[in-house]
Design a protein around this motif. Structure first.
Motif, short mmCIF file in Angstrom:
data_model
loop_
_atom_site.label_atom_id
_atom_site.label_comp_id
_atom_site.label_asym_id
_atom_site.label_seq_id
_atom_site.Cartn_x
_atom_site.Cartn_y
_atom_site.Cartn_z
N ARG A 119 0.82 -1.21 0.00
CA ARG A 119 0.00 0.00 0.00
C ARG A 119 0.86 1.26 0.00
O ARG A 119 0.49 2.26 -0.61
N ASN A 120 2.02 1.21 0.66
CA ASN A 120 2.91 2.37 0.65
C ASN A 120 3.40 2.67 -0.77
O ASN A 120 3.46 3.83 -1.17
N ALA A 121 3.77 1.63 -1.50
CA ALA A 121 4.26 1.82 -2.87
C ALA A 121 3.15 2.43 -3.74
O ALA A 121 3.38 3.40 -4.48
N ILE A 122 1.95 1.88 -3.62
CA ILE A 122 0.79 2.42 -4.38
C ILE A 122 0.56 3.88 -3.98
O ILE A 122 0.40 4.76 -4.82
N ASN A 123 0.59 4.12 -2.66
CA ASN A 123 0.27 5.47 -2.16
C ASN A 123 1.28 6.53 -2.60
O ASN A 123 0.93 7.68 -2.79
N ILE A 124 2.57 6.14 -2.73
CA ILE A 124 3.57 7.15 -3.08
C ILE A 124 3.91 7.13 -4.58
O ILE A 124 4.75 7.90 -5.04
N GLY A 125 3.29 6.22 -5.33
CA GLY A 125 3.52 6.19 -6.77
C GLY A 125 4.82 5.51 -7.18
O GLY A 125 5.44 5.88 -8.17
N LEU A 126 5.25 4.51 -6.40
CA LEU A 126 6.36 3.65 -6.85
C LEU A 126 5.73 2.47 -7.59
O LEU A 126 4.98 1.70 -6.98
N PRO A 127 6.01 2.31 -8.89
CA PRO A 127 5.35 1.22 -9.62
C PRO A 127 5.81 -0.16 -9.13
O PRO A 127 7.01 -0.40 -8.98
N ILE A 128 4.86 -1.01 -8.82
CA ILE A 128 5.17 -2.38 -8.40
C ILE A 128 4.33 -3.37 -9.21
O ILE A 128 3.21 -3.06 -9.61
N PHE A 129 4.92 -4.53 -9.46
CA PHE A 129 4.24 -5.55 -10.26
C PHE A 129 4.44 -6.92 -9.62
O PHE A 129 5.52 -7.22 -9.12
N THR A 130 3.39 -7.72 -9.66
CA THR A 130 3.47 -9.07 -9.11
C THR A 130 3.49 -10.07 -10.26
O THR A 130 2.58 -10.08 -11.09
N SER A 131 4.55 -10.89 -10.33
CA SER A 131 4.61 -11.93 -11.35
C SER A 131 5.55 -13.04 -10.90
O SER A 131 6.77 -12.87 -10.88
N GLU A 132 4.97 -14.17 -10.51
CA GLU A 132 5.78 -15.31 -10.06
C GLU A 132 6.67 -15.82 -11.18
O GLU A 132 7.85 -16.11 -10.98
#
Lengths: 426, 167
Positions: free
Chosen positions: B93-106
């Motif tokens: 949620r911190n990454a989303i909130n501050i605009g750091l792009p994150i991606f989930t891919s196993e």
């Protein structure tokens, strides 16, 4: 279909929402929002940038400068000052100055500020501690706090709930800390990721609030969003006593319980009647095994304190083990009461004298070395046994120092022996 | 939006104490924090990495403390995005909130190694190795999260709301 206690609290705090299910996103009204001296400065900056001239409710914003106070250096002093100035400017009632201040997750319940049925967010991962009161409490970030101070709300995803059923009466020297370390070691550090952990079972009748706080405190170490104990008579008598003593602004509350037909993603049962004290080895809280499994593990420092185990019953236990004993000459014993009330009581009951006579130290309330802040940082290669909650790489100091986690009885016995030990070894 | 950069891969359960140790938490200045990005996970990270590089993590990336200083340090250093098998919830949620792009891919994390050059297409939700055929899909954000991301973070979202509240 019924709701769990977590779902009920989220639903009752989400205006205009008639029903919820795990996976839904809600914008929930918060009863309380909390920050400390590490996380609030960023929240305050964000809040100011929004240009609001008041917080959503000056009685519901809680600022506790517990991490680096008494200020460990000038930069920390400046950060703490930011909180103090902000509290003054925005007339925040619940700002706590040194001398009154304590570790946030021990202080707020003690003062009756957080109540059963509440929805609380805190810019501190161990905010989940407050779930022990039958409240929904979860850790968030600074931006979330800044947003909540302005709007009084927070975005949340409704979690699935794992029901943890505890059965049996714990043995002597076994408490909430051992139970939660045992559960985390079974689930793994991401075993409850994004989920709620709801505690139930006949063991709860043997667990006082301090034990329950220890359990919910470490729910986050299994990745959980919140830990929660449905309120019972033990909760009620604790909360009523706190309200009587401190007369907080809210004196009534509505306790909530899970429906009989509530839906859980999973139910796990743990019989704790044969559980031994558990010690978690570096560098994950899930590395727990019975204390008897540790042979000749030398320790350089023992820490008793923190939001996990710095309450009065924890200090009482440690004092009962240390009474009339001497701390090993090779060990530094650092005892940190979690709050000023705990400090005063420990002095009154004679625990403080026992610690000091044994050759230990007795410090002012603070998070201290738990997060590698101050008051007991480890050098390269040093080993600590602590009643705290995390034993990550470098958590208490040098990246090549090691931290073991235990309950206060094991910590005290180990301080005397100089190696990880059980009180019966003394 | 596309991110292209060299991969620095870490294991499971990278915690926020490793991303930004508590000894640097007496400030919240992004430039200061960036100097110590990933320090206790890899002390040489700030020497080896350059702006635009991409961090890969295993399970439960960003577990532990709620310190927003962790995603701030990563963002301020210039890391373009973080890809992991899964994220700890407060870091997420911190990454989303501050605009750091994150991606989930196993799958992407399983296949891609340190030193690989990859391209992350945020719009298509795909990750591919530069110069190779085939790509890995990333998990799609729920609608609500997309709204915050599209606003540039929670404060962008809040600014819009604040205007509505004040009107």
């Amino acid at each position: 279909m019924g709701y769990t206690i977590t779902e009920k609290i989220l639903l009752s705090h989400s205006r205009g929402t008639r029903s919820i299910a795990p996976g839904d996103f809600v914008m929930a009204d918060v009863d309380l929002c909390l920050g400390n001296d590490v996380t609030s400065p960023i929240a305050i900056k964000e809040f100011r940038e929004l240009g609001f001239d008041r917080v959503f409710n000056s009685k519901r914003v809680l600022l506790v400068p517990d991490h680096f106070l008494p200020a460990k250096d000038m930069k920390s002093a400046n950060q703490a000052r930011l909180l103090k100035d902000f509290a003054e400017e925005f007339k925040i009632d619940n700002y706590f100055e040194l001398g009154e201040m304590g570790v946030e997750h021990a202080l707020l319940p003690e003062r009756g500020i957080i109540l059963p049925g509440d929805l609380m967010i805190g810019a501190d991962s161990h905010t989940c501690t407050h779930g022990a009161l039958g409240a929904f409490a979860t850790g968030v970030g600074s931006t979330d706090l800044g947003y909540a101070m302005a709007f009084g709300e927070c975005w949340l995803k409704v979690p699935e709930t794992i029901k943890i059923v505890l059965t049996g009466k714990p043995r002597k020297w076994v408490g909430g800390k051992d139970i939660i370390l045992h559960i985390i070691s079974d689930l793994g550090v991401s075993g409850a990721l994004y989920k709620a952990m709801e505690f139930a079972g006949d063991t709860l009748q043997y667990l006082d609030m301090d034990d329950r706080f220890s359990i919910c405190n470490m729910a986050v170490e299994a990745g959980a969003k919140n830990g929660i104990v449905p309120p019972d008579k033990i909760t009620e008598s604790y909360v009523k006593a706190a309200i009587r003593k401190y007369k907080p602004s809210r004196k009534t509350y509505k306790a909530v319980k899970s429906d009989k037909d509530a839906v859980y993603s999973e139910t796990r049962e743990y019989n704790v009647s044969k559980l031994e004290p558990v010690v978690a080895a570096p560098d994950l809280p899930s590395n727990g095994k019975p204390v008897s499994g540790y042979k000749n593990v030398k320790v350089d420092q023992v820490v008793v304190g923190s939001c996990t185990n710095g309450r009065i019953s924890d200090l009482k236990t440690a004092a009962s083990v240390l009474k009339g004993k001497r701390v090993s000459p090779d060990v530094r014993l650092v005892v940190i009461p979690a709050t000023q009330d705990v400090y005063r009581e420990a002095v009154k009951q004679g625990y403080a004298e026992i610690f000091v006579k044994a050759g230990g130290t007795f410090c002012t309330p603070s998070c201290g070395p738990c997060l590698g802040g101050h008051m007991g940082i480890l050098s390269e290669g040093e080993v600590a046994l602590a009643t705290t909650n995390r034993n990550f790489v470098g958590r208490m100091g040098h990246p090549k120092s090691l931290v073991y986690l235990s309950n206060p009885a094991i910590a005290a016995a180990s301080a005397v022996k100089g190696i990880i030990a059980h009180p019966s070894d003394l | 939006m596309k991110f292209k950069g060299k991969v620095h891969k870490f294991g499971d359960n990278v915690n926020t104490d490793e991303i930004i140790p508590a000894r640097y938490l007496n400030t919240s200045d992004p430039e200061e924090l960036a100097k110590h990005c990933m320090e206790d996970a890899d002390p040489e990270f700030v020497e080896k990495a350059v702006e635009g590089d991409i961090i890969f993590g295993g399970e439960n990336f960003g577990c532990g403390s709620s310190r927003e200083h962790a995603p701030i340090a990563i963002k301020a250093f210039g890391v373009s995005c973080v890809v992991a098998k899964s994220f700890a919830r407060i870091f997420y949620r911190n990454a989303i909130n501050i605009g750091l792009p994150i991606f989930t891919s196993e799958d992407a994390v399983r296949d891609i190694k340190t030193g690989d050059k990859v391209e992350v297409d945020a719009v298509k939700g795909q990750i591919k190795k530069v110069g190779r055929k085939g790509s890995f899909n990333v998990e799609v954000f729920p609608k609500f999260i997309k709204e915050i991301v599209a606003s540039g973070g929670l404060m962008g979202y809040a600014a819009k709301k604040a205007r509505r509240v004040k009107q």
